[in-house]
Design a protein around this motif. Sequence first.
Motif, PDB file in Angstrom:
ATOM      1  N   ALA A   1       0.805  -1.228   0.000  1.00 55.64           N
ATOM      2  CA  ALA A   1       0.000   0.000   0.000  1.00 55.64           C
ATOM      3  C   ALA A   1       0.838   1.278   0.000  1.00 55.64           C
ATOM      4  O   ALA A   1       0.558   2.195  -0.790  1.00 55.64           O
ATOM      5  CB  ALA A   1      -0.967  -0.027   1.178  1.00 55.64           C
ATOM      6  N   PRO A   2       1.897   1.394   0.849  1.00 56.99           N
ATOM      7  CA  PRO A   2       2.638   2.663   0.857  1.00 56.99           C
ATOM      8  C   PRO A   2       3.333   2.982  -0.473  1.00 56.99           C
ATOM      9  O   PRO A   2       3.525   4.157  -0.804  1.00 56.99           O
ATOM     10  CB  PRO A   2       3.685   2.483   1.970  1.00 56.99           C
TER      11      PRO A   2
ATOM     12  N   ARG B   1       0.639   4.581  -2.413  1.00 50.83           N
ATOM     13  CA  ARG B   1       0.197   5.821  -1.748  1.00 50.83           C
ATOM     14  C   ARG B   1       1.184   6.963  -1.993  1.00 50.83           C
ATOM     15  O   ARG B   1       0.793   8.118  -2.096  1.00 50.83           O
ATOM     16  CB  ARG B   1       0.033   5.554  -0.253  1.00 50.83           C
ATOM     17  N   HIS B   2       2.460   6.634  -2.123  1.00 45.87           N
ATOM     18  CA  HIS B   2       3.456   7.687  -2.364  1.00 45.87           C
ATOM     19  C   HIS B   2       3.645   7.989  -3.849  1.00 45.87           C
ATOM     20  O   HIS B   2       4.536   8.754  -4.219  1.00 45.87           O
ATOM     21  CB  HIS B   2       4.785   7.315  -1.711  1.00 45.87           C
TER      22      HIS B   2
END
Length: 241
Positions: free
Chosen positions: A180-181, A184-185
Motif C-alpha cells: 500500500a505505501p 500511496r506515495h
Amino acid sequence: MSVTRRYREAWEGFWREASDEPGAVIWDAEPALTAGPHLALFEPHLADPALPLVDLGCGNGTQTRYLADRFGRVLGADLSAAALDHARRADPAGQATYRQLDAAEKSEVQALHAELGDTNVYVRGVLHQCEPDDRQALVDGIATLVGDRGRALLVELSGAAKPVLMGLASGPAGPPPKLAPVFRHGLAPGEVSDEAVPEYLRSAGLTVLASGELPLSTTEYRPDGTRIELPSRWLVAGRTG
Ligand SMILES: C[S@@+](CC[C@H](N)C(=O)[O-])C[C@H]1O[C@@H](n2cnc3c(N)ncnc32)[C@H](O)[C@@H]1O
C-alpha cells in the motif's frame, strides 16, 4: 538532467514513513535471498573484482551491508536523504559509506566517477519504477560509473510483474499492507518493458554479457502463508573490446 521534484519527493516521503524494522519494506528481503544469489550471477563476469562497488539506489542499505562484507570498498548511493538515514543507522560500524546521488544527473555521476574511478555497480529495483523521461539518463549514469573496466548487474521487475502487482492491489482486502505505501506515495513499479532494458544499455554504450530470469523475493506473504515473489530479470553489462 535530474529527476522531477515530484519523483524525488515521492521517494523522500516513502522513506520518511518507512520503519527501520527489518523486512518492513516490501522489497527488503534478506540478502540470502537477494544480493547473495545475485552475486553468484555477477562474480563470474567481473573483469576486476577489486574495483570499488557501488550499490546504486541502495535504499535502507540491507543489501549494501551484505556487499560490504564481501568487497573491499562499497558505497551505497541513493536519491533519498531519508533512505540514507535508514542505511547509516543500520550500519553504525560504517562497513560501507553512503552518498546522496541522483543517478540520472550527469554532473553528479561524473563527479563520483572522477572520485572512485571505474566501479562495479549493483542496481536492484531502480529502473523499473523511474519516470519514463529519466530511464535513459539513469542507464547512462550507470555506464559512466562502470567506465571501461567495471561491470553492472541490474535486477529489475519484468513486465510480467505488473499484472501480479495489480492483482494484489485490487484484492478484496485492498493491497497487502506492505504494498500500500508504494502506491500511496505515487511510485509506479513494473513499468519498464523487458525489451527496453537491453536497449537502454546498448544506447549507453554497454554490452549485455549475460541475462536471465529470477523471481524477486518480497517480504510480504499471501493469506495462505506463501511468500510473494515477483517476476524479475537480471542483466550483466559492461564495455568490452
Ligand atoms: C525499490 S528501491 C530498492 C532499494 C535497494 N536497491 C534494494 O534492493 O533494497 C529503489 C531505490 O532507488 C532509489 N532511486 C530511485 N531513483 C534514483 C535515482 N535517480 N538515483 C539514485 N537513486 C534512486 C530510491 O530512492 C529507492 O531507495
